[in-house]
Design an enzyme around this catalytic site. Structure first.
Site, PDB file in Angstrom:
ATOM      1  N   TYR A  82      -8.595   3.975 -15.027  1.00  0.00           N
ATOM      2  CA  TYR A  82      -8.265   4.512 -16.349  1.00  0.00           C
ATOM      3  C   TYR A  82      -7.954   3.436 -17.393  1.00  0.00           C
ATOM      4  O   TYR A  82      -7.679   3.761 -18.559  1.00  0.00           O
ATOM      5  CB  TYR A  82      -7.136   5.539 -16.241  1.00  0.00           C
ATOM      6  CG  TYR A  82      -7.616   6.910 -15.733  1.00  0.00           C
ATOM      7  CD1 TYR A  82      -8.945   7.145 -15.387  1.00  0.00           C
ATOM      8  CD2 TYR A  82      -6.725   7.978 -15.604  1.00  0.00           C
ATOM      9  CE1 TYR A  82      -9.383   8.380 -14.932  1.00  0.00           C
ATOM     10  CE2 TYR A  82      -7.157   9.231 -15.155  1.00  0.00           C
ATOM     11  CZ  TYR A  82      -8.488   9.426 -14.823  1.00  0.00           C
ATOM     12  OH  TYR A  82      -8.910  10.656 -14.373  1.00  0.00           O
ATOM     13  N   ASP A  90       0.865  -1.177   0.000  1.00  0.00           N
ATOM     14  CA  ASP A  90       0.000   0.000   0.000  1.00  0.00           C
ATOM     15  C   ASP A  90       0.904   1.230   0.000  1.00  0.00           C
ATOM     16  O   ASP A  90       1.689   1.433   0.933  1.00  0.00           O
ATOM     17  CB  ASP A  90      -0.854  -0.046   1.275  1.00  0.00           C
ATOM     18  CG  ASP A  90      -1.736   1.178   1.443  1.00  0.00           C
ATOM     19  OD1 ASP A  90      -1.609   2.155   0.673  1.00  0.00           O
ATOM     20  OD2 ASP A  90      -2.558   1.143   2.371  1.00  0.00           O
ATOM     21  N   VAL A 119      -6.220   4.533  -5.674  1.00  0.00           N
ATOM     22  CA  VAL A 119      -5.059   4.975  -4.898  1.00  0.00           C
ATOM     23  C   VAL A 119      -5.220   6.444  -4.484  1.00  0.00           C
ATOM     24  O   VAL A 119      -4.774   6.850  -3.410  1.00  0.00           O
ATOM     25  CB  VAL A 119      -3.746   4.707  -5.675  1.00  0.00           C
ATOM     26  CG1 VAL A 119      -3.576   5.607  -6.871  1.00  0.00           C
ATOM     27  CG2 VAL A 119      -2.546   4.796  -4.756  1.00  0.00           C
ATOM     28  N   ASP A 120      -5.889   7.230  -5.313  1.00  0.00           N
ATOM     29  CA  ASP A 120      -6.158   8.644  -5.008  1.00  0.00           C
ATOM     30  C   ASP A 120      -6.981   8.750  -3.711  1.00  0.00           C
ATOM     31  O   ASP A 120      -6.638   9.520  -2.788  1.00  0.00           O
ATOM     32  CB  ASP A 120      -6.932   9.237  -6.205  1.00  0.00           C
ATOM     33  CG  ASP A 120      -7.025  10.753  -6.203  1.00  0.00           C
ATOM     34  OD1 ASP A 120      -6.351  11.395  -5.375  1.00  0.00           O
ATOM     35  OD2 ASP A 120      -7.777  11.286  -7.041  1.00  0.00           O
ATOM     36  N   SER A 144      -2.731   4.691 -14.020  1.00  0.00           N
ATOM     37  CA  SER A 144      -3.699   4.412 -15.113  1.00  0.00           C
ATOM     38  C   SER A 144      -4.158   2.963 -15.220  1.00  0.00           C
ATOM     39  O   SER A 144      -4.943   2.647 -16.110  1.00  0.00           O
ATOM     40  CB  SER A 144      -3.163   4.860 -16.489  1.00  0.00           C
ATOM     41  OG  SER A 144      -3.259   6.259 -16.639  1.00  0.00           O
ATOM     42  N   THR A 145      -3.674   2.069 -14.336  1.00  0.00           N
ATOM     43  CA  THR A 145      -4.034   0.648 -14.528  1.00  0.00           C
ATOM     44  C   THR A 145      -5.291   0.227 -13.773  1.00  0.00           C
ATOM     45  O   THR A 145      -5.657  -0.946 -13.796  1.00  0.00           O
ATOM     46  CB  THR A 145      -2.869  -0.294 -14.120  1.00  0.00           C
ATOM     47  OG1 THR A 145      -2.636  -0.141 -12.713  1.00  0.00           O
ATOM     48  CG2 THR A 145      -1.620   0.017 -14.898  1.00  0.00           C
ATOM     49  N   ASN A 170      -6.957  12.555 -10.770  1.00  0.00           N
ATOM     50  CA  ASN A 170      -7.717  12.972 -11.962  1.00  0.00           C
ATOM     51  C   ASN A 170      -7.481  14.463 -12.182  1.00  0.00           C
ATOM     52  O   ASN A 170      -6.832  15.125 -11.364  1.00  0.00           O
ATOM     53  CB  ASN A 170      -9.204  12.646 -11.814  1.00  0.00           C
ATOM     54  CG  ASN A 170      -9.800  13.320 -10.602  1.00  0.00           C
ATOM     55  OD1 ASN A 170      -9.778  14.543 -10.490  1.00  0.00           O
ATOM     56  ND2 ASN A 170     -10.322  12.537  -9.671  1.00  0.00           N
TER      57      ASN A 170
HETATM   58  N1  AR6 Z   1      -1.377   1.528  -3.000  1.00  0.00           N
HETATM   59  C1  AR6 Z   1      -0.818   1.195  -4.195  1.00  0.00           C
HETATM   60  N2  AR6 Z   1      -1.538   0.956  -5.305  1.00  0.00           N
HETATM   61  C2  AR6 Z   1      -2.884   1.067  -5.207  1.00  0.00           C
HETATM   62  C3  AR6 Z   1      -3.553   1.409  -4.014  1.00  0.00           C
HETATM   63  C4  AR6 Z   1      -2.740   1.646  -2.866  1.00  0.00           C
HETATM   64  N3  AR6 Z   1      -3.262   1.979  -1.688  1.00  0.00           N
HETATM   65  N4  AR6 Z   1      -4.894   1.435  -4.246  1.00  0.00           N
HETATM   66  C5  AR6 Z   1      -5.067   1.099  -5.544  1.00  0.00           C
HETATM   67  N5  AR6 Z   1      -3.867   0.866  -6.121  1.00  0.00           N
HETATM   68  P1  AR6 Z   1      -6.461   3.760  -9.832  1.00  0.00           P
HETATM   69  P2  AR6 Z   1      -5.975   5.201 -12.347  1.00  0.00           P
HETATM   70  C6  AR6 Z   1      -3.555   0.503  -7.510  1.00  0.00           C
HETATM   71  O1  AR6 Z   1      -7.824   3.382 -10.274  1.00  0.00           O
HETATM   72  O2  AR6 Z   1      -6.198   3.972 -13.128  1.00  0.00           O
HETATM   73  C7  AR6 Z   1      -9.231   7.673  -9.194  1.00  0.00           C
HETATM   74  O3  AR6 Z   1     -10.570   7.722  -8.872  1.00  0.00           O
HETATM   75  C8  AR6 Z   1      -4.648  -0.134  -8.329  1.00  0.00           C
HETATM   76  O4  AR6 Z   1      -4.738  -1.524  -8.059  1.00  0.00           O
HETATM   77  O5  AR6 Z   1      -6.271   4.188  -8.423  1.00  0.00           O
HETATM   78  O6  AR6 Z   1      -4.802   6.084 -12.698  1.00  0.00           O
HETATM   79  C9  AR6 Z   1      -8.663   9.042  -9.596  1.00  0.00           C
HETATM   80  O7  AR6 Z   1      -9.296  10.093  -8.916  1.00  0.00           O
HETATM   81  C10 AR6 Z   1      -4.184   0.131  -9.741  1.00  0.00           C
HETATM   82  O8  AR6 Z   1      -3.258  -0.862 -10.164  1.00  0.00           O
HETATM   83  O9  AR6 Z   1      -5.838   4.955 -10.762  1.00  0.00           O
HETATM   84  C11 AR6 Z   1      -8.950   9.082 -11.067  1.00  0.00           C
HETATM   85  O10 AR6 Z   1     -10.287   9.478 -11.333  1.00  0.00           O
HETATM   86  C12 AR6 Z   1      -3.421   1.448  -9.613  1.00  0.00           C
HETATM   87  O11 AR6 Z   1      -3.282   1.697  -8.210  1.00  0.00           O
HETATM   88  C13 AR6 Z   1      -8.779   7.638 -11.503  1.00  0.00           C
HETATM   89  O12 AR6 Z   1      -9.061   6.846 -10.339  1.00  0.00           O
HETATM   90  C14 AR6 Z   1      -4.096   2.628 -10.255  1.00  0.00           C
HETATM   91  O13 AR6 Z   1      -5.514   2.518 -10.139  1.00  0.00           O
HETATM   92  C15 AR6 Z   1      -7.362   7.353 -11.937  1.00  0.00           C
HETATM   93  O14 AR6 Z   1      -7.303   6.060 -12.452  1.00  0.00           O
END
Ligand code: AR6
Length: 179
Positions: free
Chosen positions: A127, A15, A38-39, A123-124, A29
């Site tokens: 997005y 994490d 993660v955000d 982005s994974t 975003n």
């Molecule tokens: N630590 C590390 N990695 C994480 C964690 C964590 N605590 N939580 C999730 N991940 P995403 P995006 C991974 O959706 O695709 C948000 O709502 C997760 O498994 O967080 O860039 C923003 O506000 C995945 O592999 O980010 C934007 O609207 C990775 O982090 C949108 O999502 C990224 O998943 C951005 O989408």
């Protein structure tokens, strides 16, 4: 790729909010006002001060990066970047934007004074970037940036699943074979 560069890159599963590196990167975003994934985790762990500071920044374009304090997080800074939404882009354009997110986040961290930086797999999640493709772009763009910038001593890729960690390690090994 020079092996010494690859030795500055590390892959862990975990994490990112628990990382005590100088700077953690947020996959945000364009509003920078928080969201899911993660955000959401970073904003929850940092506390309300982070959102207040983010609200002053006027948003962020895909591929760009902006730095804030880290509030209740163990890191010193949060670097907010906005990755590309994969669907609707030509894959090459998506790769370029994703690479720009990594490179610009790294540069912003270095300019703030960071020596160690942790990245999530930008982005994974929401997005929709294919994980294997994103891991190759992430590793290659960071490796190239480290070649020309010695301010950053260590980059940690904090993967949220064993599969993501495997893909990032495989991408590093593929570059090592080229050295
Ligand atoms: N630590 C590390 N990695 C994480 C964690 C964590 N605590 N939580 C999730 N991940 P995403 P995006 C991974 O959706 O695709 C948000 O709502 C997760 O498994 O967080 O860039 C923003 O506000 C995945 O592999 O980010 C934007 O609207 C990775 O982090 C949108 O999502 C990224 O998943 C951005 O989408």
């Amino acid at each position: 790729m020079n092996a010494a560069i690859l030795d500055r890159m590390q892959v862990v599963e975990g994490d990112i909010t628990a990382e005590s590196v100088d700077a953690i990167v947020n996959a945000a975003n364009e509003t920078l006002l928080g969201g899911g994934g993660v955000d959401g985790a970073i904003h929850r762990a940092a506390g309300p001060g982070l959102r207040e500071e983010c609200a002053q920044l006027g948003g962020c374009l895909p591929g760009q990066a902006k730095v804030t304090g880290a509030y209740d997080l163990p890191a010193r800074w949060v670097v907010h970047t906005v990755g590309p939404v994969f669907e609707g882009l030509k894959p090459d354009d998506a790769d370029r934007l994703l690479g720009a997110s990594y490179v610009n986040a790294l540069r912003a961290a270095a300019e703030a004074g960071a020596r160690s930086v942790a990245f999530p797999a930008i982005s994974t999640g929401a997005y929709g970037f294919p994980q294997d493709r994103a891991a190759r772009v992430a590793i290659l763009s960071v490796a190239r940036a480290l070649e020309t910038d010695d301010r950053i001593e260590a980059v940690r890729f904090v993967c949220f699943s064993p599969e993501a960690a495997r893909l990032h390690r495989a991408a590093i090994e593929a570059l090592r074979q080229l050295s």
